[in-house]
Scaffold this motif. Structure first.
Motif, mmCIF file in Angstrom:
data_model
loop_
_atom_site.group_PDB
_atom_site.id
_atom_site.type_symbol
_atom_site.label_atom_id
_atom_site.label_comp_id
_atom_site.label_asym_id
_atom_site.label_seq_id
_atom_site.Cartn_x
_atom_site.Cartn_y
_atom_site.Cartn_z
ATOM 1 N N GLY A 1 -3.045 -4.759 0.322
ATOM 2 C CA GLY A 1 -1.942 -5.904 0.352
ATOM 3 C C GLY A 1 -0.743 -4.878 0.605
ATOM 4 N N LEU A 2 0.615 -5.520 1.029
ATOM 5 C CA LEU A 2 1.877 -5.080 1.400
ATOM 6 C C LEU A 2 2.288 -4.236 0.325
ATOM 7 N N ASP A 3 1.939 -4.721 -0.963
ATOM 8 C CA ASP A 3 2.514 -4.144 -2.035
ATOM 9 C C ASP A 3 1.846 -2.660 -2.552
ATOM 10 N N HIS A 4 0.659 -2.685 -1.790
ATOM 11 C CA HIS A 4 -0.099 -1.193 -2.026
ATOM 12 C C HIS A 4 0.701 -0.030 -1.293
ATOM 13 N N MET A 5 1.287 -0.582 -0.206
ATOM 14 C CA MET A 5 1.879 0.185 0.614
ATOM 15 C C MET A 5 3.360 0.678 -0.085
ATOM 16 N N ALA A 6 3.869 -0.320 -0.598
ATOM 17 C CA ALA A 6 5.325 -0.001 -0.787
ATOM 18 C C ALA A 6 5.161 0.881 -2.112
ATOM 19 N N GLN A 7 3.900 0.716 -2.997
ATOM 20 C CA GLN A 7 3.646 1.476 -4.003
ATOM 21 C C GLN A 7 3.415 2.833 -3.724
ATOM 22 N N VAL A 8 2.575 3.092 -3.002
ATOM 23 C CA VAL A 8 2.293 4.512 -2.608
ATOM 24 C C VAL A 8 3.530 5.448 -2.233
ATOM 25 N N LEU A 9 4.350 4.676 -1.336
ATOM 26 C CA LEU A 9 5.551 5.168 -0.833
ATOM 27 C C LEU A 9 6.527 5.805 -1.902
ATOM 28 N N ALA A 10 6.701 4.563 -2.835
ATOM 29 C CA ALA A 10 7.689 4.710 -4.086
ATOM 30 C C ALA A 10 7.382 5.815 -4.944
ATOM 31 N N GLU A 11 5.864 5.575 -5.401
ATOM 32 C CA GLU A 11 5.544 6.510 -6.702
ATOM 33 C C GLU A 11 5.116 7.912 -6.091
ATOM 34 N N THR A 12 4.719 8.304 -4.794
ATOM 35 C CA THR A 12 4.331 9.585 -4.498
ATOM 36 C C THR A 12 5.180 10.401 -3.669
ATOM 37 N N GLY A 13 6.091 9.840 -3.211
ATOM 38 C CA GLY A 13 6.838 10.571 -2.094
ATOM 39 C C GLY A 13 6.169 10.988 -0.778
ATOM 40 N N VAL A 14 5.229 10.153 -0.616
ATOM 41 C CA VAL A 14 4.357 10.538 0.628
ATOM 42 C C VAL A 14 5.209 10.342 1.745
ATOM 43 N N SER A 15 5.074 10.656 2.967
ATOM 44 C CA SER A 15 5.758 10.416 4.374
ATOM 45 C C SER A 15 5.341 9.348 4.874
ATOM 46 N N ALA A 16 4.442 8.912 4.911
ATOM 47 C CA ALA A 16 3.708 7.685 5.767
ATOM 48 C C ALA A 16 2.559 7.031 5.026
ATOM 49 N N VAL B 1 1.883 20.632 -1.047
ATOM 50 C CA VAL B 1 2.163 21.220 0.363
ATOM 51 C C VAL B 1 3.576 20.958 0.922
ATOM 52 N N PRO B 2 4.199 21.951 1.687
ATOM 53 C CA PRO B 2 5.323 21.831 2.219
ATOM 54 C C PRO B 2 5.355 20.748 3.492
ATOM 55 N N VAL B 3 4.651 20.325 4.045
ATOM 56 C CA VAL B 3 4.352 19.514 5.112
ATOM 57 C C VAL B 3 4.328 17.932 4.772
ATOM 58 N N PRO B 4 4.655 17.099 5.714
ATOM 59 C CA PRO B 4 4.312 15.695 5.508
ATOM 60 C C PRO B 4 3.009 15.393 5.323
ATOM 61 N N VAL B 5 2.943 14.317 4.401
ATOM 62 C CA VAL B 5 1.567 14.059 4.033
ATOM 63 C C VAL B 5 1.372 12.237 4.384
#
Lengths: 254, 216
Positions: free
Chosen positions: A207-222, A195-199
């Motif tokens: 845990g906090l590492d899960h948040m960092a991980q999904v942001l780092a590895e998927t390009g998700v916006s939030a 999709v061209p829009v934010p996800v």
């Protein structure tokens, strides 16, 4: 540079915050406005309210909650649960929401998304996609709070919703929701690429590492999370510092 | 006291209440501003300050303004002839342009020569709409509307289109989204922000407080 967002989510029912595991087994997590105030002070980037009862009778209670929150918290507010008409969207925006999240009604009537986007702008319309893995690299969309299968492929459906005018996709992995086992990276990556829009990634933050991980590895916006914040395990500030330490651009302070 | 009246123009665009509540909060620190959400051109004509919020599509918002008999004349009188301070927010700023190119070409108010075009970030990984918190860089750091703000402060943006003024000198602040994007402008008594000050926590409330004290 645009920062990635950390969004605490308040699942509300009858005016209280609740959080269940796998969409059931609800536990009371407090007064939503009080929690919203705390998250605002901690520097949350946005707040999400999801009305999990989504009953017609509860509508007034929800709108009142949105009004009370918006009167105190000068930050973006997304509200979902039971949004099924353009008028529902309008009521939420008038009460002080910035974005309405549409889920079940979008499946029943996809044109609702285009009508609401044409009326209020795409930036107001988030489509919530609840997805459950049903095979190797295949996820199906579920509605009615995760109870009803639709036969729709979650990646295709997300793409279609963006085409119809959704300004954002709130993607929840039902397999991970409440499990604290981490976000579904593969599902998230596929939707972000489609999709061209934010996800927004949701479901599974343990845990906090899960948040960092999904942001780092998927390009998700939030990233969206509920229980990790509600029960005082972590503050928003702790989450953001952990994300920043992983080299991901995030807004620190407030 | 009519001298301190701040008119927030209600032309059917969503989320006026957020702008109203944020202005009320911003006014708490010693301003005598009376914030009034109004669709009545007479109040706009009389107001000391005028705020034009905006959420939605350019053409819809412009049609909303045109749909109130006498509103644009009243704005013209108060802002352009009487020189009262004006703040447009998001689409409310974009409407100042000569032309908007969202779903076709549509005339704007034409107070700022320029056009509103779709965001085309140079980096293909950047999504449209731009949604979230981005840093401000200041084109005119000494401008009174930026008092108390620091370059690098974050503001909340949510938009797919942006205003490109012909005269870059009107820029007050910019943000970077795969290229420079106008974040705030000021030309004489006319100001606008692409971001949402009413949703930008401390930074936004400070800018609104500055606006309530602004003597251009």
């Amino acid at each position: 540079m645009l920062k990635r967002r950390v969004i605490p989510c308040l699942d509300v029912k009858d005016g209280r915050t609740v959080k269940g595991i796998g969409f059931v087994d609800l536990k009371d997590a407090g007064d939503p406005v009080e929690l919203a105030r705390r998250y605002d002070a901690e520097g949350a980037d946005e707040l999400a309210f999801l009305d999990i009862a989504a009953s017609v009778e509860g509508r007034g209670t929800l709108l009142e909650l949105v009004r009370r929150t918006a009167a105190e918290c000068f930050m973006p507010l997304m509200v979902g649960g039971g949004v099924s008409t353009v008028e529902d969207v309008r009521q939420l925006l008038l009460a002080g929401a910035d974005k309405a999240s549409i889920n079940t009604a979008a499946v029943r009537e996809p044109e609702l998304v285009s009508r609401a986007a044409a009326k209020f702008g795409s930036q107001c319309i988030t489509v919530a996609v609840d997805a459950k893995q049903v095979g190797s690299a295949r996820w199906e969309v579920f509605t009615h709070g995760g109870r009803k299968p639709t036969g729709l492929d979650a990646v295709d459906w997300s793409r279609r919703m963006a085409e119809l005018g959704a300004g954002e996709i709130l993607l929840t992995s039902m397999d991970r929701d409440g499990s604290q086992a981490g976000y579904d990276l593969e599902l998230t990556r596929r939707v972000v690429e489609a999709v061209p829009v934010p996800v927004i990634a949701s479901g599974g933050a343990g845990g906090l590492d899960h948040m960092a991980q999904v942001l780092a590895e998927t390009g998700v916006s939030a990233v969206l999370a509920a229980s990790i914040f509600h029960f005082g395990r972590h503050t928003i500030g702790e989450a953001k510092r952990a994300i920043a330490a992983a080299g991901i651009p995030v807004r620190l302070g407030r | 006291m009519p001298g301190s009246l701040v008119a927030v123009i209600d032309y059917g665009s969503g989320n006026l209440r957020s702008a109203e509540r944020a202005l009320l909060r911003a006014a708490e620190g010693g301003s005598d501003a009376e914030i009034r959400v109004t669709a009545d051109p007479e109040w706009v004509r009389r107001a000391e300050r005028i705020v034009l919020p905006g959420v939605g599509a350019f053409a819809d918002c412009m049609a909303g303004l045109l749909g109130i008999p006498g509103m644009i004349d009243a704005m013209d009188e108060a802002v352009r002839r009487q020189g009262r301070p004006f703040l447009g927010i998001c689409v409310g700023m974009q409407l100042l342009a000569t032309e908007g190119r969202e779903h076709g070409r549509h005339a704007g108010l034409g107070w700022i020569v320029g056009e509103v075009v779709r965001l085309q970030p140079g980096d293909a990984a950047l999504k449209v709409p731009q949604t979230g918190w981005n840093e401000l860089s200041f084109s005119r750091p000494d401008h009174p509307l930026l008092a108390g703000l620091e370059p690098g402060d974050h503001a909340y943006f949510v938009h797919s289109y942006h205003l490109r003024p012909r005269d870059g000198g009107v820029a007050l602040a910019e943000t970077d989204y795969g290229g420079p994007v106008l974040a705030a402008l000021a030309a004489g008594n006319i100001a606008g922000t692409q971001f949402h000050p009413e949703k930008s926590q401390r930074t936004g409330l400070r800018l609104l407080a500055n606006f309530l004290k602004w003597r251009p």
